[in-house]
Design an enzyme around this catalytic site. Sequence first.
Site, PDB file in Angstrom:
ATOM      1  N   SER A  58     -40.867  -6.626  22.532  1.00 27.62           N
ATOM      2  CA  SER A  58     -41.215  -8.079  22.437  1.00 27.62           C
ATOM      3  C   SER A  58     -41.146  -8.583  23.746  1.00 27.62           C
ATOM      4  O   SER A  58     -41.936  -9.620  23.772  1.00 27.62           O
ATOM      5  CB  SER A  58     -40.360  -8.648  21.343  1.00 27.62           C
ATOM      6  OG  SER A  58     -38.910  -8.326  21.762  1.00 27.62           O
ATOM      7  N   HIS A  73     -35.020 -14.643  23.402  1.00 25.40           N
ATOM      8  CA  HIS A  73     -36.432 -13.936  24.216  1.00 25.40           C
ATOM      9  C   HIS A  73     -36.887 -15.176  25.327  1.00 25.40           C
ATOM     10  O   HIS A  73     -36.323 -16.324  25.161  1.00 25.40           O
ATOM     11  CB  HIS A  73     -37.445 -13.871  23.112  1.00 25.40           C
ATOM     12  CG  HIS A  73     -37.356 -12.641  22.165  1.00 25.40           C
ATOM     13  ND1 HIS A  73     -36.654 -12.419  21.068  1.00 25.40           N
ATOM     14  CD2 HIS A  73     -37.933 -11.372  22.366  1.00 25.40           C
ATOM     15  CE1 HIS A  73     -36.333 -11.280  20.932  1.00 25.40           C
ATOM     16  NE2 HIS A  73     -37.338 -10.400  21.482  1.00 25.40           N
TER      17      HIS A  73
END
Length: 269
Positions: free
Chosen positions: A44, A251
């Site tokens: 990711s 993230h």
Amino acid sequence: MKLARITAFSSSLLLGAVLALTGASAVSAAESAAAVDYVALGDSYSSGVGSGGYDSASGSCKRTPRSYPALWAAANAPATFAFTACAGARTGDVTAGQLGPLSAATDLVSISIGGNDAGFSDVMTVCVLQSESACLNRIAQARAFVDSTLPGSLDTVYTAIRSKAPSARVVVLGYPRFYQLKGTCAAGLSEAKRTAINNASDYLNDATAKRAADHGFTFAGVSGTFTGHEICSSASWLHSLNVLDIGESYHPTAAGQSQGYLPVFTSAA
């Protein structure tokens, strides 16, 4: 007067020569970039989760033009660009489903991988929801996995990449530290939890860098570019816990991709 005219003429010739050489270098650099066949692999952090604007065709992989691989491709216009990085990917997912575009013609490969193998998501869940001792114990388990199992898994991926792309320059991207210690966060995780999470990230990066080096790959760490932009800083490039979209938690934001990851990859590519 004659001497002045000669000097001016000589200077003009020199300037013309410099401009010609500079122009030739620029053309050569452009041609070099255009000749590159680039493949972006990984998890990711490479697909761009957290930066938004996801390509619907990529489904749950959540690839986005805001990710560092896509940004690099847009800026450098390589001859070909294959983007197979996928949210949630582990080392086995890369070898099983991402290596198709690699070939003897591939010139450049990027990859971030290993965090999911080490149980990053579970570590953060435990540290957010449970006690300090539970968090530290879960991090100790992750570090033990990094010692015992992850090196072999990385070796398998790296060997497969080199086998399919024998001439490629391979850049292995690391993970940022997540927290600015003694930062602006008034609540949330304890300082001991934050410190342990940061240390675990460094531990994973160190192990990954060693495996990359042993395979002749370039390790590109991002801790430096993210310094001052961690969670609990005044200008974070990382999402903290996002209850509206759990998958984006911890993230990089779009700024994290463009200003944290992209410069590091550009320097290493």
